[in-house]
Design a protein around this motif. Sequence first.
Motif, PDB file in Angstrom:
ATOM      1  N   PRO A   1       0.879  -1.230  -0.111  1.00 54.50           N
ATOM      2  CA  PRO A   1       0.103  -0.003   0.072  1.00 54.50           C
ATOM      3  C   PRO A   1       0.997   1.075   0.242  1.00 54.50           C
ATOM      4  CG  PRO A   1      -0.962  -1.568   1.437  1.00 54.50           C
ATOM      5  CD  PRO A   1       0.313  -2.010   1.198  1.00 54.50           C
ATOM      6  N   GLY A   2       2.067   1.182   0.376  1.00 53.44           N
ATOM      7  CA  GLY A   2       2.995   2.506   0.619  1.00 53.44           C
ATOM      8  C   GLY A   2       4.147   2.272  -0.551  1.00 53.44           C
ATOM      9  N   GLY A   3       4.067   1.611  -1.314  1.00 50.48           N
ATOM     10  CA  GLY A   3       5.295   1.457  -2.228  1.00 50.48           C
ATOM     11  C   GLY A   3       5.921   0.133  -2.758  1.00 50.48           C
ATOM     12  N   VAL A   4       6.874  -0.248  -2.848  1.00 52.55           N
ATOM     13  CA  VAL A   4       7.470  -1.465  -3.690  1.00 52.55           C
ATOM     14  C   VAL A   4       8.681  -2.052  -2.753  1.00 52.55           C
ATOM     15  CG1 VAL A   4       8.389  -2.397  -5.701  1.00 52.55           C
ATOM     16  CG2 VAL A   4       7.074  -0.360  -5.801  1.00 52.55           C
ATOM     17  N   VAL A   5       8.561  -3.418  -2.587  1.00 49.35           N
ATOM     18  CA  VAL A   5       9.418  -4.160  -2.063  1.00 49.35           C
ATOM     19  C   VAL A   5      10.170  -5.183  -3.152  1.00 49.35           C
ATOM     20  CG1 VAL A   5       9.897  -5.955  -0.318  1.00 49.35           C
ATOM     21  CG2 VAL A   5       8.219  -4.239   0.082  1.00 49.35           C
ATOM     22  N   PHE A   6      11.495  -4.763  -3.053  1.00 59.67           N
ATOM     23  CA  PHE A   6      12.347  -5.642  -4.063  1.00 59.67           C
ATOM     24  C   PHE A   6      12.816  -6.820  -3.690  1.00 59.67           C
ATOM     25  CE2 PHE A   6      12.100  -0.936  -5.216  1.00 59.67           C
ATOM     26  CZ  PHE A   6      11.738  -1.056  -6.511  1.00 59.67           C
ATOM     27  N   THR A   7      13.271  -7.736  -4.661  1.00 57.96           N
ATOM     28  CA  THR A   7      13.892  -9.004  -4.080  1.00 57.96           C
ATOM     29  C   THR A   7      15.037  -8.913  -3.434  1.00 57.96           C
ATOM     30  OG1 THR A   7      15.032  -9.159  -6.269  1.00 57.96           O
ATOM     31  CG2 THR A   7      12.615 -10.386  -6.073  1.00 57.96           C
ATOM     32  N   ASP A   8      16.047  -7.667  -3.490  1.00 57.59           N
ATOM     33  CA  ASP A   8      17.199  -7.620  -2.676  1.00 57.59           C
ATOM     34  C   ASP A   8      16.642  -7.105  -1.088  1.00 57.59           C
ATOM     35  OD1 ASP A   8      16.388  -4.853  -2.960  1.00 57.59           O
ATOM     36  OD2 ASP A   8      18.349  -4.417  -3.676  1.00 57.59           O
ATOM     37  N   GLY A   9      15.351  -6.970  -0.914  1.00 59.02           N
ATOM     38  CA  GLY A   9      14.951  -6.819   0.571  1.00 59.02           C
ATOM     39  C   GLY A   9      14.657  -5.397   0.706  1.00 59.02           C
ATOM     40  N   THR A  10      15.125  -4.317  -0.166  1.00 56.12           N
ATOM     41  CA  THR A  10      14.878  -2.978  -0.102  1.00 56.12           C
ATOM     42  C   THR A  10      13.316  -2.586  -0.430  1.00 56.12           C
ATOM     43  OG1 THR A  10      15.600  -2.447  -2.403  1.00 56.12           O
ATOM     44  CG2 THR A  10      17.328  -2.413  -0.553  1.00 56.12           C
ATOM     45  N   GLU A  11      12.887  -1.560   0.158  1.00 57.47           N
ATOM     46  CA  GLU A  11      11.556  -1.001  -0.142  1.00 57.47           C
ATOM     47  C   GLU A  11      11.604   0.393  -0.478  1.00 57.47           C
ATOM     48  OE1 GLU A  11       7.170  -0.631   2.117  1.00 57.47           O
ATOM     49  OE2 GLU A  11       8.725  -1.506   2.962  1.00 57.47           O
ATOM     50  N   LEU A  12      11.023   0.697  -1.603  1.00 58.10           N
ATOM     51  CA  LEU A  12      10.921   2.065  -2.158  1.00 58.10           C
ATOM     52  C   LEU A  12       9.474   2.826  -1.893  1.00 58.10           C
ATOM     53  CD1 LEU A  12      12.489   4.307  -3.515  1.00 58.10           C
ATOM     54  CD2 LEU A  12      11.683   3.342  -5.788  1.00 58.10           C
ATOM     55  N   PRO A  13       9.282   3.862  -1.046  1.00 53.91           N
ATOM     56  CA  PRO A  13       7.950   4.275  -0.615  1.00 53.91           C
ATOM     57  C   PRO A  13       7.539   5.034  -1.934  1.00 53.91           C
ATOM     58  CG  PRO A  13       9.577   5.128   0.859  1.00 53.91           C
ATOM     59  CD  PRO A  13      10.302   4.280  -0.145  1.00 53.91           C
ATOM     60  N   ALA A  14       6.224   4.623  -2.333  1.00 50.14           N
ATOM     61  CA  ALA A  14       5.811   5.738  -3.558  1.00 50.14           C
ATOM     62  C   ALA A  14       4.323   5.867  -3.692  1.00 50.14           C
ATOM     63  CB  ALA A  14       6.315   4.525  -4.747  1.00 50.14           C
ATOM     64  N   ASP A  15       4.168   7.172  -4.096  1.00 44.71           N
ATOM     65  CA  ASP A  15       2.716   7.389  -4.099  1.00 44.71           C
ATOM     66  C   ASP A  15       2.052   7.011  -5.632  1.00 44.71           C
ATOM     67  OD1 ASP A  15       2.535   8.932  -1.841  1.00 44.71           O
ATOM     68  OD2 ASP A  15       3.562  10.723  -3.015  1.00 44.71           O
ATOM     69  N   ILE A  16       2.999   7.119  -6.603  1.00 52.77           N
ATOM     70  CA  ILE A  16       2.760   6.385  -8.107  1.00 52.77           C
ATOM     71  C   ILE A  16       3.887   5.706  -8.479  1.00 52.77           C
ATOM     72  CG2 ILE A  16       2.675   7.266 -10.460  1.00 52.77           C
ATOM     73  CD1 ILE A  16       1.633  10.036  -9.323  1.00 52.77           C
ATOM     74  N   ILE A  17       3.787   4.601  -9.119  1.00 52.17           N
ATOM     75  CA  ILE A  17       4.586   3.524  -9.656  1.00 52.17           C
ATOM     76  C   ILE A  17       4.566   3.604 -11.235  1.00 52.17           C
ATOM     77  CG2 ILE A  17       5.185   1.077  -9.493  1.00 52.17           C
ATOM     78  CD1 ILE A  17       3.751   0.930  -6.789  1.00 52.17           C
TER      79      ILE A  17
END
Length: 190
Positions: free
Chosen positions: A76-92
């Motif tokens: 709901p707040g962004g994107v989680v990547f396979t390297d474990g990092t998360e990027l908060p996002a309003d728009i993807i």
Amino acid sequence: MAERAAAHVRALDRDILDGLVRGGYTLRNGGEHDCGVYHLFVTRGGGYYIDNGACRKIIDGKIKVKSGVEVERITPGGVVFTDGTELPADIIVVATGFDDVRVPIRNLLGEPAGAAVPPLWGLNAEGELKGPWRELQNLPNMWLMMGRDADEICAGNFGWCRCFSKILALQIKAKQEGLYGTRYAAPVEC
């Protein structure tokens, strides 16, 4: 010549390019020969970005970019990547690139005619551009005109249409009048 020109442009744009890399953008410099936009244009019909303002926003952190790692899930707040990092996002925005230009033509023609559409982008063995602005090999009376730029997917841009429409029309007229003859074509590798 394109290698030298691209190297010169990269030197002029060094601060911007370094900022883009710091911002997560992956640079490709025009493929295996580092020839810039031109080489990508003639060999792939895409794979480049001509700056319309997004570069500064990436450098300033207003647009976040993540390259080289797959998306694990959207939250709901962004994107989680396979390297474990998360990027908060309003728009993807998912930038997947261009598809094979033959796909919409094949969809239009259906089978079996669609299967006969030869490769339409890239260079043949003799360095000639494959396909555009001529009658399609294996498909008599099917004429193609196309071009690509940063703002158009595969419909063709008006600048190229203005340049090549007369040449294409002359080919069609010559064929109608029985003057077309045999067109030279280098072997096509699929």
